[in-house]
Motif scaffolding. Structure first.
Motif, PDB file in Angstrom:
ATOM      1  N   SER A  13      14.254  48.157 109.795  1.00 14.73           N
ATOM      2  CA  SER A  13      13.633  48.873 108.688  1.00 14.73           C
ATOM      3  C   SER A  13      13.659  50.377 108.923  1.00 14.73           C
ATOM      4  O   SER A  13      13.335  50.853 110.020  1.00 14.73           O
ATOM      5  N   ALA A  14      14.034  51.110 107.865  1.00 13.90           N
ATOM      6  CA  ALA A  14      14.072  52.575 107.968  1.00 13.90           C
ATOM      7  C   ALA A  14      12.681  53.127 108.271  1.00 13.90           C
ATOM      8  O   ALA A  14      12.536  54.160 108.932  1.00 13.90           O
ATOM      9  N   ILE A  15      11.650  52.405 107.802  1.00 16.55           N
ATOM     10  CA  ILE A  15      10.277  52.884 108.032  1.00 16.55           C
ATOM     11  C   ILE A  15       9.931  52.723 109.511  1.00 16.55           C
ATOM     12  O   ILE A  15       9.413  53.626 110.150  1.00 16.55           O
ATOM     13  N   ARG A  16      10.275  51.555 110.050  1.00 19.07           N
ATOM     14  CA  ARG A  16       9.946  51.320 111.466  1.00 19.07           C
ATOM     15  C   ARG A  16      10.804  52.211 112.357  1.00 19.07           C
ATOM     16  O   ARG A  16      10.351  52.656 113.407  1.00 19.07           O
ATOM     17  N   GLU A  17      12.048  52.509 111.899  1.00 22.91           N
ATOM     18  CA  GLU A  17      12.902  53.416 112.684  1.00 22.91           C
ATOM     19  C   GLU A  17      12.307  54.832 112.669  1.00 22.91           C
ATOM     20  O   GLU A  17      12.212  55.496 113.696  1.00 22.91           O
ATOM     21  N   ALA A  18      11.909  55.288 111.472  1.00 25.32           N
ATOM     22  CA  ALA A  18      11.270  56.611 111.388  1.00 25.32           C
ATOM     23  C   ALA A  18      10.003  56.594 112.235  1.00 25.32           C
ATOM     24  O   ALA A  18       9.685  57.552 112.943  1.00 25.32           O
ATOM     25  N   GLY A  19       9.293  55.441 112.179  1.00 28.37           N
ATOM     26  CA  GLY A  19       8.056  55.280 112.950  1.00 28.37           C
ATOM     27  C   GLY A  19       8.290  55.448 114.444  1.00 28.37           C
ATOM     28  O   GLY A  19       7.477  56.052 115.141  1.00 28.37           O
ATOM     29  N   LYS A  20       9.436  54.913 114.938  1.00 28.21           N
ATOM     30  CA  LYS A  20       9.730  55.043 116.373  1.00 28.21           C
ATOM     31  C   LYS A  20       9.938  56.508 116.746  1.00 28.21           C
ATOM     32  O   LYS A  20       9.451  56.984 117.769  1.00 28.21           O
ATOM     33  N   LEU A  21      10.692  57.222 115.889  1.00 28.46           N
ATOM     34  CA  LEU A  21      10.925  58.649 116.155  1.00 28.46           C
ATOM     35  C   LEU A  21       9.593  59.405 116.164  1.00 28.46           C
ATOM     36  O   LEU A  21       9.346  60.278 117.003  1.00 28.46           O
ATOM     37  N   ILE A  22       8.742  59.030 115.209  1.00 29.23           N
ATOM     38  CA  ILE A  22       7.454  59.724 115.081  1.00 29.23           C
ATOM     39  C   ILE A  22       6.556  59.391 116.282  1.00 29.23           C
ATOM     40  O   ILE A  22       5.919  60.270 116.855  1.00 29.23           O
ATOM     41  N   ALA A  23       6.583  58.094 116.684  1.00 28.77           N
ATOM     42  CA  ALA A  23       5.733  57.678 117.809  1.00 28.77           C
ATOM     43  C   ALA A  23       6.150  58.363 119.104  1.00 28.77           C
ATOM     44  O   ALA A  23       5.326  58.584 120.002  1.00 28.77           O
ATOM     45  N   ALA A  24       7.458  58.718 119.186  1.00 31.54           N
ATOM     46  CA  ALA A  24       7.949  59.354 120.409  1.00 31.54           C
ATOM     47  C   ALA A  24       7.396  60.781 120.531  1.00 31.54           C
ATOM     48  O   ALA A  24       7.471  61.407 121.584  1.00 31.54           O
ATOM     49  N   ILE A  29       2.118  64.429 112.577  1.00 37.11           N
ATOM     50  CA  ILE A  29       1.446  64.035 111.329  1.00 37.11           C
ATOM     51  C   ILE A  29       2.437  63.165 110.570  1.00 37.11           C
ATOM     52  O   ILE A  29       3.539  63.615 110.256  1.00 37.11           O
ATOM     53  N   SER A  30       2.055  61.923 110.304  1.00 40.07           N
ATOM     54  CA  SER A  30       3.036  61.011 109.706  1.00 40.07           C
ATOM     55  C   SER A  30       2.662  60.602 108.286  1.00 40.07           C
ATOM     56  O   SER A  30       1.606  60.005 108.059  1.00 40.07           O
ATOM     57  N   PHE A  31       3.583  60.911 107.361  1.00 35.66           N
ATOM     58  CA  PHE A  31       3.455  60.396 105.994  1.00 35.66           C
ATOM     59  C   PHE A  31       4.424  59.229 105.805  1.00 35.66           C
ATOM     60  O   PHE A  31       4.813  58.906 104.685  1.00 35.66           O
ATOM     61  N   ALA A  32       4.843  58.629 106.921  1.00 38.61           N
ATOM     62  CA  ALA A  32       5.911  57.620 106.872  1.00 38.61           C
ATOM     63  C   ALA A  32       5.387  56.218 106.561  1.00 38.61           C
ATOM     64  O   ALA A  32       5.680  55.664 105.508  1.00 38.61           O
ATOM     65  N   ALA A  33       4.626  55.642 107.471  1.00 39.89           N
ATOM     66  CA  ALA A  33       4.245  54.238 107.286  1.00 39.89           C
ATOM     67  C   ALA A  33       3.279  54.084 106.121  1.00 39.89           C
ATOM     68  O   ALA A  33       2.531  55.010 105.798  1.00 39.89           O
ATOM     69  N   THR A 336      17.480  62.543 105.413  1.00 42.27           N
ATOM     70  CA  THR A 336      17.468  62.152 106.833  1.00 42.27           C
ATOM     71  C   THR A 336      17.639  63.383 107.719  1.00 42.27           C
ATOM     72  O   THR A 336      16.972  63.519 108.756  1.00 42.27           O
ATOM     73  N   ASP A 337      18.532  64.306 107.294  1.00 43.14           N
ATOM     74  CA  ASP A 337      18.653  65.570 108.036  1.00 43.14           C
ATOM     75  C   ASP A 337      17.310  66.303 108.048  1.00 43.14           C
ATOM     76  O   ASP A 337      16.871  66.840 109.064  1.00 43.14           O
ATOM     77  N   LEU A 338      16.672  66.307 106.875  1.00 43.76           N
ATOM     78  CA  LEU A 338      15.374  67.006 106.785  1.00 43.76           C
ATOM     79  C   LEU A 338      14.327  66.345 107.682  1.00 43.76           C
ATOM     80  O   LEU A 338      13.499  67.028 108.276  1.00 43.76           O
ATOM     81  N   LEU A 339      14.397  65.007 107.795  1.00 44.35           N
ATOM     82  CA  LEU A 339      13.421  64.313 108.643  1.00 44.35           C
ATOM     83  C   LEU A 339      13.547  64.797 110.088  1.00 44.35           C
ATOM     84  O   LEU A 339      12.534  65.067 110.747  1.00 44.35           O
ATOM     85  N   HIS A 340      14.793  64.931 110.573  1.00 47.02           N
ATOM     86  CA  HIS A 340      14.957  65.375 111.964  1.00 47.02           C
ATOM     87  C   HIS A 340      14.381  66.778 112.165  1.00 47.02           C
ATOM     88  O   HIS A 340      13.736  67.056 113.179  1.00 47.02           O
ATOM     89  N   LYS A 341      14.577  67.632 111.152  1.00 46.09           N
ATOM     90  CA  LYS A 341      14.009  68.992 111.246  1.00 46.09           C
ATOM     91  C   LYS A 341      12.482  68.955 111.134  1.00 46.09           C
ATOM     92  O   LYS A 341      11.778  69.716 111.793  1.00 46.09           O
ATOM     93  N   ALA A 342      11.989  68.047 110.305  1.00 47.11           N
ATOM     94  CA  ALA A 342      10.526  67.928 110.143  1.00 47.11           C
ATOM     95  C   ALA A 342       9.895  67.444 111.450  1.00 47.11           C
ATOM     96  O   ALA A 342       8.810  67.897 111.825  1.00 47.11           O
ATOM     97  N   LEU A 343      10.594  66.533 112.131  1.00 46.54           N
ATOM     98  CA  LEU A 343      10.035  66.019 113.395  1.00 46.54           C
ATOM     99  C   LEU A 343       9.915  67.138 114.431  1.00 46.54           C
ATOM    100  O   LEU A 343       9.007  67.120 115.257  1.00 46.54           O
ATOM    101  N   ASP A 344      10.835  68.126 114.359  1.00 43.07           N
ATOM    102  CA  ASP A 344      10.740  69.275 115.276  1.00 43.07           C
ATOM    103  C   ASP A 344       9.448  70.061 115.060  1.00 43.07           C
ATOM    104  O   ASP A 344       8.989  70.767 115.951  1.00 43.07           O
TER     105      ASP A 344
END
Ligand SMILES: Cc1ncc(COP(=O)(O)O)c(C=O)c1O
Length: 392
Positions: A13-24, A29-33, A336-344
């Motif tokens: 799941s893209a949500i759980r994948e984003a969740g893993k990146l966020i959990a790392a 601040i997560s608006f993902a799950a 998805t590119d924006l997500l990686h920048k947002a995680l920074d």
């Protein structure tokens, strides 16, 4: 060792994948799950209820129980369905392990390999994932502010003789937050009758309405017994207990019961008794009112901050209920590119592309507002605003 060919089409799941990146990341601040607010998980009440269940009926709670579900809970759900304008008997009900299991069982019941499943475009990612092992084709029908576009649906139904099942989330949809008008629900029902198709009406958010008028469910129009209604306690009580239900014609319910038997024998007996004891001893409507009040103020805050801080080229929905805001970014932007920048900058969200049946729509984002507290919403949206202004 060879794995099944079906496993090749299943994706994480893209949500759980984003969740893993966020959990790392610490302090992201997560608006993902799409998690219900931690403020409304009644831990103390559950402690009390659990003690009561174990003291009064401990052996029953920890023993095998009926596949169909714990009978007193079925009666409580029957009462609730009546109150919500969908009267039924317990012969119309089957308990499932969340509505997620009911989605998968519906696919098992109605689909053969190579069939077509029709969903709204975009649709609930968890449903798309649960359809994957059935080796069917999922076709998305575009939607506007009133719901699925019926001219597109009719064209598809007239052309695709393999269409076998329609799956919809008409109230405060995940991911867009949109709600269907009565006319669209009626037209969908009319088309399902014309083409002899079942409708799976998935309604986990229906009770969480902040404003506007209640719109009757498709199930409430179901004179031909072709609607399978899916309900859940996840968003109005405790998601972790994993208690949901199917409401459908008795002959279909018998089939769901048979599928359930093969899948997991029964849903967790203790959890079913915890829900039943809660419904008997507490006011779930008061709990729903608290959830509505809390989520409405978070929805207002998030929408207000988006309007103030995001570039005007980003369009958003304003949900009348539920847990999600949907963003349309300008064409060509890759979320998805924006997500990686947002995680920074320690903010997470889910890119919208995976919620569509077909590829494309990479310029979309789902934001959840139920999970984070107001301070986190403010900081997170302001940070995203700066990022989006820089990047767009
Ligand atoms: C539209 C939709 N259907 C079903 C589910 C699954 O809910 P449950 O916890 O009842 O399995 C979710 C969960 O987020 C959802 O958004």
């Amino acid at each position: 060792m060879k794995l099944s060919s079906r496993i090749d089409v299943m994706k994480p799941s893209a949500i759980r994948e984003a969740g893993k990146l966020i959990a790392a990341k610490k302090n992201c601040i997560s608006f993902a799950a799409g998690l219900p607010s931690p403020d409304f998980i009644p831990v103390e009440i559950i402690k009390e209820i659990t003690e009561k269940v174990l003291n009064e009926n401990g052996v029953q709670a920890l023993q095998y129980g009926p596949t169909k579900g714990h009978e007193p809970l079925l009666h409580k759900i029957k009462e609730r369905m009546h109150k919500k304008g969908m009267p039924c008997g317990i012969e119309n009900l089957q308990i499932t392990t969340g509505s997620q299991q009911a989605i998968s069982f519906s696919a098992m019941l109605f689909l053969d390999k190579g069939d077509t499943i029709i969903t709204e475009n975009p649709s609930y990612l968890g449903a798309l994932a649960s359809f994957a092992p059935f080796e069917c084709q999922v076709k998305g029908v575009n939607a506007d502010s009133e719901g699925m576009k019926m001219d597109e649906l009719e064209k598809l139904l007239s052309e695709d003789k393999k269409a076998k099942m329609i799956y919809v989330v008409p109230n405060f949809s995940n991911p867009t937050g949109k709600t269907w008008s009565l006319e669209r629900r009626q037209k969908l029902y009319e088309l399902a009758c014309k083409y002899d198709l079942p409708i799976i009406e998935d309604d986990p958010y229906g009770e969480i309405r902040f404003e506007g008028n209640h719109v009757p469910s498709i199930k409430s129009m179901d004179i031909e017994n072709r609607v399978v209604y899916l309900g859940s306690f996840s968003k109005i009580f405790c998601a972790g207990l994993r208690v949901g239900w199917v409401m459908a014609a008795p002959d279909l319910i018998d089939k769901y019961e048979m599928i359930k038997q093969g899948a997991d024998l029964q849903s967790n007996q203790l959890a079913q008794m915890q829900v039943e004891t809660y419904l008997n001893n507490y006011d779930i409507d008061a709990q729903v009112d608290k959830i509505i009040e809390g989520y409405k103020s978070k929805r207002d805050l998030m929408c207000h901050l988006i309007d103030e801080h995001f570039p005007k080229s980003i369009l958003r929905t304003k949900p009348e209920g539920g847990m999600f805001v949907w963003l349309d970014l300008p064409d060509g932007v890759d979320a998805t590119d924006l997500l990686h920048k947002a995680l920074d900058i320690d903010v997470g969200f889910v890119p919208g592309g995976p919620f569509f049946a077909e590829k494309g729509h990479e310029n979309t984002i789902r934001l959840n507002y139920s999970t984070m507290n107001p301070d986190q919403i403010e900081i997170g949206i302001k940070k995203l605003g700066v990022l989006f202004h820089d990047e767009l």
